[in-house]
Scaffold this active site. Sequence first.
Site, PDB file in Angstrom:
ATOM      1  N   PRO A   1     -16.055  -5.045 -16.914  1.00  0.00           N
ATOM      2  CA  PRO A   1     -15.753  -4.904 -15.502  1.00  0.00           C
ATOM      3  C   PRO A   1     -14.876  -6.028 -14.941  1.00  0.00           C
ATOM      4  O   PRO A   1     -15.051  -7.197 -15.279  1.00  0.00           O
ATOM      5  CB  PRO A   1     -17.115  -4.892 -14.814  1.00  0.00           C
ATOM      6  CG  PRO A   1     -18.077  -5.405 -15.806  1.00  0.00           C
ATOM      7  CD  PRO A   1     -17.499  -5.160 -17.154  1.00  0.00           C
ATOM      8  N   ASN A   2     -13.950  -5.596 -14.115  1.00  0.00           N
ATOM      9  CA  ASN A   2     -13.047  -6.448 -13.349  1.00  0.00           C
ATOM     10  C   ASN A   2     -11.948  -7.116 -14.177  1.00  0.00           C
ATOM     11  O   ASN A   2     -11.062  -7.742 -13.613  1.00  0.00           O
ATOM     12  CB  ASN A   2     -13.816  -7.501 -12.543  1.00  0.00           C
ATOM     13  CG  ASN A   2     -14.783  -6.863 -11.580  1.00  0.00           C
ATOM     14  OD1 ASN A   2     -14.419  -5.965 -10.831  1.00  0.00           O
ATOM     15  ND2 ASN A   2     -16.034  -7.290 -11.618  1.00  0.00           N
TER      16      ASN A   2
ATOM     17  N   ARG B   1      -7.054 -11.145  -9.633  1.00  0.00           N
ATOM     18  CA  ARG B   1      -8.389 -11.641  -9.288  1.00  0.00           C
ATOM     19  C   ARG B   1      -8.513 -13.122  -9.649  1.00  0.00           C
ATOM     20  O   ARG B   1      -8.341 -13.497 -10.803  1.00  0.00           O
ATOM     21  CB  ARG B   1      -9.419 -10.832 -10.075  1.00  0.00           C
ATOM     22  CG  ARG B   1     -10.810 -11.347 -10.009  1.00  0.00           C
ATOM     23  CD  ARG B   1     -11.713 -10.555 -10.969  1.00  0.00           C
ATOM     24  NE  ARG B   1     -13.036 -11.117 -10.976  1.00  0.00           N
ATOM     25  CZ  ARG B   1     -13.752 -11.308 -12.066  1.00  0.00           C
ATOM     26  NH1 ARG B   1     -13.275 -10.959 -13.246  1.00  0.00           N
ATOM     27  NH2 ARG B   1     -14.949 -11.825 -11.990  1.00  0.00           N
TER      28      ARG B   1
ATOM     29  N   TYR C   1      -8.794 -17.135 -13.803  1.00  0.00           N
ATOM     30  CA  TYR C   1      -8.436 -16.215 -14.879  1.00  0.00           C
ATOM     31  C   TYR C   1      -6.946 -16.194 -15.231  1.00  0.00           C
ATOM     32  O   TYR C   1      -6.543 -15.471 -16.133  1.00  0.00           O
ATOM     33  CB  TYR C   1      -8.886 -14.790 -14.521  1.00  0.00           C
ATOM     34  CG  TYR C   1     -10.382 -14.698 -14.341  1.00  0.00           C
ATOM     35  CD1 TYR C   1     -11.239 -14.729 -15.432  1.00  0.00           C
ATOM     36  CD2 TYR C   1     -10.945 -14.619 -13.070  1.00  0.00           C
ATOM     37  CE1 TYR C   1     -12.604 -14.665 -15.270  1.00  0.00           C
ATOM     38  CE2 TYR C   1     -12.311 -14.553 -12.896  1.00  0.00           C
ATOM     39  CZ  TYR C   1     -13.139 -14.583 -13.999  1.00  0.00           C
ATOM     40  OH  TYR C   1     -14.492 -14.520 -13.842  1.00  0.00           O
TER      41      TYR C   1
ATOM     42  N   ASN D   1     -15.283  -8.890 -24.312  1.00  0.00           N
ATOM     43  CA  ASN D   1     -15.481  -9.617 -23.066  1.00  0.00           C
ATOM     44  C   ASN D   1     -16.224  -8.634 -22.165  1.00  0.00           C
ATOM     45  O   ASN D   1     -15.608  -7.770 -21.544  1.00  0.00           O
ATOM     46  CB  ASN D   1     -14.147 -10.036 -22.454  1.00  0.00           C
ATOM     47  CG  ASN D   1     -14.329 -10.842 -21.180  1.00  0.00           C
ATOM     48  OD1 ASN D   1     -15.387 -10.828 -20.573  1.00  0.00           O
ATOM     49  ND2 ASN D   1     -13.270 -11.520 -20.772  1.00  0.00           N
TER      50      ASN D   1
ATOM     51  N   ALA E   1     -19.460  -9.411 -16.395  1.00  0.00           N
ATOM     52  CA  ALA E   1     -20.784  -9.682 -15.836  1.00  0.00           C
ATOM     53  C   ALA E   1     -21.911  -9.014 -16.616  1.00  0.00           C
ATOM     54  O   ALA E   1     -23.049  -9.490 -16.597  1.00  0.00           O
ATOM     55  CB  ALA E   1     -20.830  -9.247 -14.370  1.00  0.00           C
TER      56      ALA E   1
ATOM     57  N   GLU F   1     -18.061 -12.617 -28.916  1.00  0.00           N
ATOM     58  CA  GLU F   1     -18.111 -12.599 -27.455  1.00  0.00           C
ATOM     59  C   GLU F   1     -17.067 -13.577 -26.919  1.00  0.00           C
ATOM     60  O   GLU F   1     -17.009 -14.718 -27.375  1.00  0.00           O
ATOM     61  CB  GLU F   1     -19.502 -13.018 -26.991  1.00  0.00           C
ATOM     62  CG  GLU F   1     -19.664 -13.160 -25.508  1.00  0.00           C
ATOM     63  CD  GLU F   1     -21.015 -13.739 -25.117  1.00  0.00           C
ATOM     64  OE1 GLU F   1     -21.126 -14.148 -23.941  1.00  0.00           O
ATOM     65  OE2 GLU F   1     -21.943 -13.801 -25.946  1.00  0.00           O
TER      66      GLU F   1
ATOM     67  N   HIS G   1     -14.919 -15.114 -23.282  1.00  0.00           N
ATOM     68  CA  HIS G   1     -14.768 -15.256 -21.834  1.00  0.00           C
ATOM     69  C   HIS G   1     -13.550 -16.139 -21.599  1.00  0.00           C
ATOM     70  O   HIS G   1     -13.379 -17.154 -22.282  1.00  0.00           O
ATOM     71  CB  HIS G   1     -16.006 -15.896 -21.201  1.00  0.00           C
ATOM     72  CG  HIS G   1     -17.242 -15.104 -21.464  1.00  0.00           C
ATOM     73  ND1 HIS G   1     -17.560 -13.978 -20.746  1.00  0.00           N
ATOM     74  CD2 HIS G   1     -18.199 -15.255 -22.403  1.00  0.00           C
ATOM     75  CE1 HIS G   1     -18.684 -13.474 -21.232  1.00  0.00           C
ATOM     76  NE2 HIS G   1     -19.088 -14.213 -22.241  1.00  0.00           N
TER      77      HIS G   1
ATOM     78  N   SER H   1     -12.974 -17.771 -18.788  1.00  0.00           N
ATOM     79  CA  SER H   1     -13.444 -18.966 -18.086  1.00  0.00           C
ATOM     80  C   SER H   1     -14.574 -19.611 -18.883  1.00  0.00           C
ATOM     81  O   SER H   1     -15.187 -18.977 -19.746  1.00  0.00           O
ATOM     82  CB  SER H   1     -13.936 -18.602 -16.683  1.00  0.00           C
ATOM     83  OG  SER H   1     -15.133 -17.853 -16.751  1.00  0.00           O
TER      84      SER H   1
ATOM     85  N   ARG I   1     -19.762 -22.775 -14.793  1.00  0.00           N
ATOM     86  CA  ARG I   1     -19.726 -22.002 -13.550  1.00  0.00           C
ATOM     87  C   ARG I   1     -21.138 -21.821 -12.995  1.00  0.00           C
ATOM     88  O   ARG I   1     -22.047 -22.586 -13.318  1.00  0.00           O
ATOM     89  CB  ARG I   1     -19.030 -20.663 -13.801  1.00  0.00           C
ATOM     90  CG  ARG I   1     -17.556 -20.880 -14.217  1.00  0.00           C
ATOM     91  CD  ARG I   1     -16.787 -19.618 -14.375  1.00  0.00           C
ATOM     92  NE  ARG I   1     -16.678 -18.924 -13.080  1.00  0.00           N
ATOM     93  CZ  ARG I   1     -16.330 -17.660 -12.966  1.00  0.00           C
ATOM     94  NH1 ARG I   1     -16.062 -16.916 -14.028  1.00  0.00           N
ATOM     95  NH2 ARG I   1     -16.237 -17.098 -11.772  1.00  0.00           N
TER      96      ARG I   1
ATOM     97  N   ARG J   1     -24.367 -17.371 -14.851  1.00  0.00           N
ATOM     98  CA  ARG J   1     -23.409 -17.092 -15.921  1.00  0.00           C
ATOM     99  C   ARG J   1     -23.726 -17.851 -17.215  1.00  0.00           C
ATOM    100  O   ARG J   1     -23.109 -17.615 -18.240  1.00  0.00           O
ATOM    101  CB  ARG J   1     -21.989 -17.447 -15.478  1.00  0.00           C
ATOM    102  CG  ARG J   1     -21.478 -16.615 -14.331  1.00  0.00           C
ATOM    103  CD  ARG J   1     -20.027 -16.941 -14.032  1.00  0.00           C
ATOM    104  NE  ARG J   1     -19.612 -16.449 -12.735  1.00  0.00           N
ATOM    105  CZ  ARG J   1     -19.186 -15.223 -12.494  1.00  0.00           C
ATOM    106  NH1 ARG J   1     -19.099 -14.348 -13.481  1.00  0.00           N
ATOM    107  NH2 ARG J   1     -18.829 -14.861 -11.280  1.00  0.00           N
TER     108      ARG J   1
END
Length: 144
Positions: free
Chosen positions: A10-11, A18, A23, A75, A78, A99, A101, A103, A108, A112
Amino acid sequence: MKKVKIINGPNINLTGLREPSVYGSETLRDINSEIAEKAAEMGFQCDFFQSNSEGELINEIHSVLLGGYDGCVINAGAYTHYSYAIRDAIAATGKPFVEVHMSNIHGREEFRHTSVIAPVCVGQIAGFGKNSYVLALRALEAIL
């Protein structure tokens, strides 16, 4: 040639728009082009998938097994932090998943910091922007 699936959750489709300070400013299409180029140099055929829907992501994770892929870079966005359904789908494939990410999730917000998918992945790479994907491919190259 090894087949690898790159799955984004998502996103991630809004990458470039964004939170560019987190990112980056490149679009997902730009990033995927770079990944495909690096993957080809490593002898990988890469297929890409992105969805904001948990069910669609689970179906695509299943395709890693059913479609004859050798491994996967994921990735999960969330969903990383709470989707036991995605965790179980990864485990069901028996294939190596890395996995990623863009960021540094550990730098963060507190929520997360926990990944429910990490225990069923061969490793986690976070915080290197778009380069996290290439580092994940390098990890798969070493494993496969």
